[in-house]
Write an enzyme that holds these catalytic residues in place. Structure first.
Site, mmCIF file in Angstrom:
data_model
loop_
_atom_site.group_PDB
_atom_site.id
_atom_site.type_symbol
_atom_site.label_atom_id
_atom_site.label_comp_id
_atom_site.label_asym_id
_atom_site.label_seq_id
_atom_site.Cartn_x
_atom_site.Cartn_y
_atom_site.Cartn_z
ATOM 1 N N GLU A 18 0.859 -1.201 0.000
ATOM 2 C CA GLU A 18 0.000 0.000 0.000
ATOM 3 C C GLU A 18 0.886 1.238 0.000
ATOM 4 O OE1 GLU A 18 -3.285 0.427 3.078
ATOM 5 O OE2 GLU A 18 -1.954 2.041 3.721
ATOM 6 N N ALA A 144 -19.281 0.917 5.907
ATOM 7 C CA ALA A 144 -18.681 0.367 4.686
ATOM 8 C C ALA A 144 -19.622 -0.625 4.009
ATOM 9 C CB ALA A 144 -17.340 -0.285 5.012
ATOM 10 N N HIS A 183 -12.093 -3.526 15.649
ATOM 11 C CA HIS A 183 -12.102 -2.094 15.325
ATOM 12 C C HIS A 183 -12.317 -1.310 16.625
ATOM 13 C CE1 HIS A 183 -14.009 1.702 13.876
ATOM 14 N NE2 HIS A 183 -13.007 1.624 13.023
ATOM 15 N N GLN A 210 -6.126 -5.071 9.303
ATOM 16 C CA GLN A 210 -5.296 -4.088 9.993
ATOM 17 C C GLN A 210 -3.978 -4.779 10.350
ATOM 18 O OE1 GLN A 210 -4.096 -1.318 10.529
ATOM 19 N NE2 GLN A 210 -5.860 -0.330 11.490
#
Ligand code: FAD
Length: 317
Positions: A18, A144, A183, A210
Site C-alpha cells: 500500500e 462500509a 475495530h 489491519q
C-alpha cells in the site's frame, strides 16, 4: 486482473503493498521511487490510500469564522491510473464513505470503470479531527457495508437513478477491512465480526486486515471468521516497527497490542538503528510463519519506506 483472480492463479503467497499519495504540492516522483524498488519483488497489486478533506475554521477578524477545506493528499485515482499505465500493474484505489454522497461515489466508480480499474477497497473512513465521531455525509453512507452494497448493485447494472435503462454492469472486485484485534469502536470482536460478515454478504470478495504484530491474533481472527461463516480470502496487513516512538504511536493510532517480547527487545535497544533491526527481524519471522501457513498474500503498509519493505521481502521470497 482482479485480486481474487491473482489469488486463484497463485502457487505461493503473493506480495502486495500500500502506498500513500504524496502531500499536496509534491510530485509523483517519490511514489515512482518506491515502485522502482518494490517492482523487483513482482507485486501482484498495489493499493493507493484515500485521504479525505479536513476542515479548519479561520477567524475573519469580524467575529465570524470561515470554514476552509484542506485536502492534504489528493490524487488517489490519478496515481492508480498513472502507475497502472507505467508499471503494468493492478492498482487498487481506496474508496471511502466519509465526505461523499452516494451520487458522488457513483460518479467516482464510473470514472474508475472508464479507466479500466476493476478493483476497489471499500472503507468507511475515520472520523475527521473536527468531529467527535464518524458522521456520514447527508445522502452518503454511514458504514462500509452500505458502500459495498452500492458497488455490488452497480456490478448488477443497478445505478442510483431508477429511470436509467440498459445500463452496463460494472465489474469491480471489492475488498474490505478486517481487524484481528477488533475495530476501536466495536464493543467486542464478535460484534465486529457480525458487521464484517455483513460486508461480505453485501458483496465483498476479500478482506485485508489491519496490521498486527502477534500472528496468533491473525490466526485466531481467521478461525473466528470461518466460524462466523466468512469464507472469502483474508489477506494479512503487515508493517514493521522501525523506531522507539512507535511503541506509543502504533497502539495509539491503530488500536492494536504489541507483544511483550517485541516491546522488551525495543526497550533495551540503544538507538533507533538497533530498534529498526529488531523490528525488521520480527517482521521477517512473522512473514515467514504466515507464508508457511499459506496466507494468500502478504500486504505491506510501506508508509513510503520502500527500503524496509524490500529488506523484508528479500528474506521472505
Ligand atoms: P466499517 O466496516 O463500516 O466499521 C466501522 C465500525 O462500525 C466498526 O466498529 C464496526 O464494527 C461498526 N459497524 C459496522 N456496521 C455497523 C452497523 N450496521 N451498525 C453498527 N455498527 C456497525 N481510512 C481512510 O480514510 N483511507 C484509507 O485509504 C484507508 N485504508 C485502510 C486500509 C485498511 C486495510 C484498513 C484496515 C483500514 C483503512 N482505513 C482507511 C481506516 C478505516 O477507514 C477506519 O478503520 C475506519 O474507522 C473503519 O473503516 P471500515 O471500513 O472498517 O468501517
Amino acid at each position: 486482473m482482479k485480486v481474487t483472480e491473482h489469488i486463484a492463479k497463485a502457487k505461493d503467497t503473493l506480495f502486495s503493498f500500500e502506498i500513500l499519495p504524496p502531500l499536496k504540492g509534491n510530485t509523483i516522483d517519490s511514489i515512482c521511487e518506491t515502485m522502482d524498488v518494490l517492482m523487483d519483488f513482482n507485486p501482484a497489486f498495489v493499493d493507493v490510500t484515500y485521504h479525505r478533506e479536513e476542515f479548519v475554521y479561520q477567524d475573519q477578524g469580524d467575529g465570524l469564522l470561515r470554514k476552509k477545506i484542506t485536502r492534504k493528499r489528493p490524487g488517489t485515482v490519478g496515481i492508480c491510473a498513472a502507475l497502472g499505465a507505467k508499471y503494468k500493474i493492478d492498482t487498487i484505489p481506496h474508496i471511502i464513505c466519509g465526505g461523499f454522497t452516494a451520487e458522488e461515489t457513483e460518479d467516482a466508480l464510473i470514472d474508475l470503470q472508464f479507466l479500466g480499474i476493476d478493483n476497489v477497497l471499500a472503507l468507511r473512513g475515520d472520523p475527521i479531527k473536527s468531529q467527535p465521531d464518524f458522521r456520514a455525509e447527508p445522502g452518503g453512507h454511514g458504514y462500509a457495508s452500505e458502500l459495498v452494497k452500492q458497488i455490488d448493485k452497480m456490478n448488477h447494472g443497478i445505478y442510483l437513478d431508477p429511470e436509467l435503462k440498459n445500463t452496463e454492469k460494472t465489474n469491480f472486485c471489492i475488498g474490505v477491512a478486517g481487524y484481528p484485534e477488533k475495530h476501536f469502536e466495536a464493543p467486542n470482536l464478535n460484534t465486529d465480526l457480525l458487521y464484517l460478515k455483513q460486508k461480505v454478504d453485501a458483496g465483498a470478495d476479500y478482506i485485508v486486515t489491519q496490521m498486527f504484530f502477534d500472528n496468533q491474533a491473525f490466526f485466531d481472527f481467521k478461525d473466528k471468521c470461518i466460524q462466523a461463516g466468512i469464507n472469502v480470502p483474508i489477506i494479512p496487513g503487515i508493517k514493521p516497527l522501525v523506531n522507539k516512538k512507535q511503541l506509543v504511536g502504533i497502539p495509539k493510532h491503530f488500536f492494536i497490542n504489541l507483544p511483550d517480547a517485541l516491546v522488551d527487545a525495543v526497550m533495551k535497544a540503544k538507538d533507533d538503528k538497533e530498534v529498526k533491526n529488531i523490528g525488521i527481524e520480527w517482521c521477517i519471522e512473522q512473514c515467514k510463519a504466515l507464508k508457511a501457513a499459506k496466507v494468500p498474500v502478504l500486504h505491506f503498509y510501506t508508509m513510503g519506506k520502500s527500503a524496509d519493505t524490500a529488506r523484508i521481502a528479500k528474506e521472505v521470497w
